[in-house]
Design a protein around this motif. Sequence first.
Motif, PDB file in Angstrom:
ATOM      1  N   VAL A 467      20.171  23.799 -54.326  1.00  0.00           N
ATOM      2  CA  VAL A 467      20.788  24.249 -53.079  1.00  0.00           C
ATOM      3  C   VAL A 467      20.806  25.779 -53.071  1.00  0.00           C
ATOM      4  O   VAL A 467      21.420  26.395 -53.948  1.00  0.00           O
ATOM      5  N   ASN A 468      20.131  26.363 -52.129  1.00  0.00           N
ATOM      6  CA  ASN A 468      20.086  27.828 -52.039  1.00  0.00           C
ATOM      7  C   ASN A 468      19.960  28.247 -50.588  1.00  0.00           C
ATOM      8  O   ASN A 468      19.758  27.420 -49.688  1.00  0.00           O
ATOM      9  N   LEU A 469      20.083  29.545 -50.367  1.00  0.00           N
ATOM     10  CA  LEU A 469      19.957  30.111 -49.031  1.00  0.00           C
ATOM     11  C   LEU A 469      18.547  30.655 -48.831  1.00  0.00           C
ATOM     12  O   LEU A 469      17.817  30.910 -49.796  1.00  0.00           O
ATOM     13  N   ALA A 470      18.181  30.847 -47.583  1.00  0.00           N
ATOM     14  CA  ALA A 470      16.899  31.454 -47.226  1.00  0.00           C
ATOM     15  C   ALA A 470      17.139  32.416 -46.079  1.00  0.00           C
ATOM     16  O   ALA A 470      17.990  32.181 -45.217  1.00  0.00           O
ATOM     17  N   VAL A 471      16.397  33.518 -46.071  1.00  0.00           N
ATOM     18  CA  VAL A 471      16.528  34.536 -45.030  1.00  0.00           C
ATOM     19  C   VAL A 471      15.187  34.667 -44.321  1.00  0.00           C
ATOM     20  O   VAL A 471      14.146  34.869 -44.960  1.00  0.00           O
ATOM     21  N   LEU A 472      15.230  34.537 -43.003  1.00  0.00           N
ATOM     22  CA  LEU A 472      14.046  34.714 -42.165  1.00  0.00           C
ATOM     23  C   LEU A 472      14.243  35.956 -41.311  1.00  0.00           C
ATOM     24  O   LEU A 472      15.190  36.030 -40.525  1.00  0.00           O
ATOM     25  N   LEU A 473      13.384  36.950 -41.479  1.00  0.00           N
ATOM     26  CA  LEU A 473      13.413  38.168 -40.669  1.00  0.00           C
ATOM     27  C   LEU A 473      12.217  38.172 -39.725  1.00  0.00           C
ATOM     28  O   LEU A 473      11.070  38.024 -40.165  1.00  0.00           O
ATOM     29  N   VAL A 474      12.492  38.333 -38.437  1.00  0.00           N
ATOM     30  CA  VAL A 474      11.440  38.490 -37.430  1.00  0.00           C
ATOM     31  C   VAL A 474      11.690  39.827 -36.740  1.00  0.00           C
ATOM     32  O   VAL A 474      12.620  39.965 -35.949  1.00  0.00           O
ATOM     33  N   ASP A 475      10.877  40.811 -37.063  1.00  0.00           N
ATOM     34  CA  ASP A 475      11.021  42.155 -36.512  1.00  0.00           C
ATOM     35  C   ASP A 475      10.006  42.349 -35.387  1.00  0.00           C
ATOM     36  O   ASP A 475       8.804  42.144 -35.588  1.00  0.00           O
ATOM     37  N   GLU A 476      10.488  42.736 -34.218  1.00  0.00           N
ATOM     38  CA  GLU A 476       9.646  42.979 -33.028  1.00  0.00           C
ATOM     39  C   GLU A 476       8.886  41.731 -32.596  1.00  0.00           C
ATOM     40  O   GLU A 476       7.670  41.623 -32.714  1.00  0.00           O
ATOM     41  N   TRP A 477       9.657  40.760 -32.089  1.00  0.00           N
ATOM     42  CA  TRP A 477       9.070  39.525 -31.566  1.00  0.00           C
ATOM     43  C   TRP A 477       8.114  39.805 -30.414  1.00  0.00           C
ATOM     44  O   TRP A 477       7.098  39.112 -30.243  1.00  0.00           O
ATOM     45  N   SER A 478       8.421  40.805 -29.620  1.00  0.00           N
ATOM     46  CA  SER A 478       7.575  41.098 -28.455  1.00  0.00           C
ATOM     47  C   SER A 478       6.162  41.457 -28.873  1.00  0.00           C
ATOM     48  O   SER A 478       5.199  41.161 -28.161  1.00  0.00           O
ATOM     49  N   SER A 479       5.998  42.100 -30.040  1.00  0.00           N
ATOM     50  CA  SER A 479       4.655  42.435 -30.510  1.00  0.00           C
ATOM     51  C   SER A 479       3.873  41.176 -30.849  1.00  0.00           C
ATOM     52  O   SER A 479       2.671  41.078 -30.563  1.00  0.00           O
ATOM     53  N   TYR A 480       4.544  40.193 -31.452  1.00  0.00           N
ATOM     54  CA  TYR A 480       3.869  38.923 -31.730  1.00  0.00           C
ATOM     55  C   TYR A 480       3.492  38.218 -30.425  1.00  0.00           C
ATOM     56  O   TYR A 480       2.395  37.681 -30.280  1.00  0.00           O
ATOM     57  N   GLY A 481       4.426  38.228 -29.469  1.00  0.00           N
ATOM     58  CA  GLY A 481       4.142  37.561 -28.198  1.00  0.00           C
ATOM     59  C   GLY A 481       3.001  38.195 -27.441  1.00  0.00           C
ATOM     60  O   GLY A 481       2.200  37.511 -26.798  1.00  0.00           O
ATOM     61  N   ALA A 482       2.910  39.531 -27.509  1.00  0.00           N
ATOM     62  CA  ALA A 482       1.838  40.221 -26.800  1.00  0.00           C
ATOM     63  C   ALA A 482       0.474  39.949 -27.428  1.00  0.00           C
ATOM     64  O   ALA A 482      -0.554  39.952 -26.743  1.00  0.00           O
ATOM     65  N   ALA A 483       0.440  39.717 -28.745  1.00  0.00           N
ATOM     66  CA  ALA A 483      -0.837  39.504 -29.436  1.00  0.00           C
ATOM     67  C   ALA A 483      -1.274  38.050 -29.448  1.00  0.00           C
ATOM     68  O   ALA A 483      -2.419  37.761 -29.822  1.00  0.00           O
TER      69      ALA A 483
END
Length: 715
Positions: A467-483
């Motif tokens: 049992v452990n934690l996980a961290v998800l970082l999404v920086d600048e979603w708009s850049s992914y959406g534009a590409a």
Amino acid sequence: MSIETTPASSPDPEWDKLVAGLSGTADSPLLQKTDDTPVNQPDLLGDMPLTPEWVRTSAGWRTRTEVGRVNSTRAFRRWVRRQNTEHGHTAQIFRGVRRTFLWIQGTEGVQVATARREVQQAQADYKAAKWGHDKRLIPGPEKQKRRGEMEKAFAGSVTAMTKYKSTRRDARTRRAIRGAFALSPVAAAEGAGLYLAGGTGGLIATGATFAALALIGRRTTGGEVYTDRDAKFGDTRKLTDTMLTHVYQNARVINTDDTLSLLTPCTLTADGQAWEVIFDLPSGIPTKKALTAKEAVAGALGVAVQQLNQGRGDREGRIRLRVSLNLPFTGKPTPGPLLAVESVNLWQAIPMGVNLRGQEVSTSWVERSGLFGGEPGAGKSAAANDLLLAAALDPTVSLYLCDGKAGADVTPFEQIAAMYDTDGDPERLLEILQHIWDVEIPRRRTLAKEHGSRKLTAAMAAKDPRVNLAVLLVDEWSSYGAAADRKVREELERLLRLIVQQGRALGIITLCATQKPDSDSVPTGIRDILSIRWAMRCLTPQASDTILGQGYAAAGHNAQDILKSQRGVGIYMDGEKAEPELTRGYYYDDDEVTLLLDRAYELRAKVGTLPAGAVSLADQLRALGDDHANILAALVDAFDVRSDSEGRPVEWLPGAVLIEYLAASGMDVSADALGRLVVRTEEDKVKRAWEGSRVFGYPRSRVMATVRDRFGLGE
């Protein structure tokens, strides 16, 4: 009536019991404890219930002395500027002299003037009667009549003259008495001063006389009295009760006949950087009215908007006010606390920054998600590092890092990240999200069911290492959406929304960071379920509201007010119901980030939680604890340290070189034992050229094949 007393030999047992109880209770509110006096001292009578403990320390006295010195300097400057006005002390002294003279003269002058006028009138009447009597041709009876009138006028003239002399004498007597009364204190003071202290005493007495005359002339001719009620906090650096009420009246928050109800006195904080007070608005005035009038209140105080901080109290109509002496958060940032710890437990609250009061702001990220936003250069990446570095120092936490702007912010984390994207590739982001949704969440859901729960908790993690934690970082979603194309973008939104919604209870912490979190940069359905918000400097109030929520800017929490010099400062809201507060995130420079990540790598290598790609093959072999694995690990290192011009490991080495390297590594391995461990084909046993001669050796491919066959590791 008699007063009963308790003899010294027979003390009151109830009183002794009370004193003993108070002295022995460390949590008693009456006990006073300071840095200078580490032992609790009882304040049995509660003489100082509203005096902060720090005031009674040496640091407290130094702080108040410094503020008092500044206030004294500014007060003297105001006094100098005041002297050119009608409220100046010179003008007051002249008014005092004039009013003293008028008082000594009194109102008897009117009576004297009236008596003089009566004398003049009586004399005129007498002269007229005498002229009429002196006519010779008047008959006898008429002559006799006019004689009587002349004598009557003469008697009136004599009476008027007598009255005039009496009135004038009485006026002189009264003026002399008042004059003596006014001058005798002056003379007595001068005489006493000269007698007791010579010339110095005379000067002191003269000063006292002038002070008395200035006091008499304090009011102007129009009846006005000088007051510093109109002085602003920006000029005095001291907040008073009357000033506070006057400020909110000028700001149109309360009416001119209303007053504020202070719950605490206006007190200088322990660090000497601000004044604080808690007060209630008049009945019927909502808190929002004061919060929305932030600019007007700051103007009435004479300070910058950034120096004013108004917060909601524990009920409607209650305000917690803090006025900083200087612009806050413009100095050097506070050193990050992670530098002083060896490891972190992310199941507990972690430090995110420092608030206006210098207090550490800690946040529990368990079952939470976050949204950090602000214009470029506001400090979003540094704020995100507060979470990422803490997660890195917890060797059980898995990191999934995605940087849409293809920058270098998450590059240092690559060696410890389970999966990452630093190229802004939407296909790679899709792969990471798909892995979390298809692998991480089902595994975590199964773990929760094994423990008979719907979510993962710290208690489970203490018992079950899975049992452990996980961290998800999404920086600048708009850049992914534009590409990305439409289908990929829709799938990315779907997966991220599901991860935020369902991963929260399963130990997956999601953090989104963007320059402006509108519907284009972060989908609305995702943005609304991100609970922790941090609004760095924004260009518009609308941008601030998109981070904190609609209406916060109008309520006084506007990230547009943050100055460019206040980098790393933002309005932090820890959860949906938390009150936003101005917070400065901890800052770790590049060297400190490298230091912390090296420490994180060592922690993960020690407990075996490094990603497979981040652990060298040699380290993986040594971690097995097998003798043959240790020999193979040394052989792999031997090939790696002898790289070619392009940095690639050599493909063949003589057996003697390998045996020599093993011996240098502390392993006594013979040529026969090495041949039995690494089995070669007949082709591999052919001699090859090495330093001018032909010798037997081992190809690297046979060593790697042995590693795969025996332990299932390698390329």
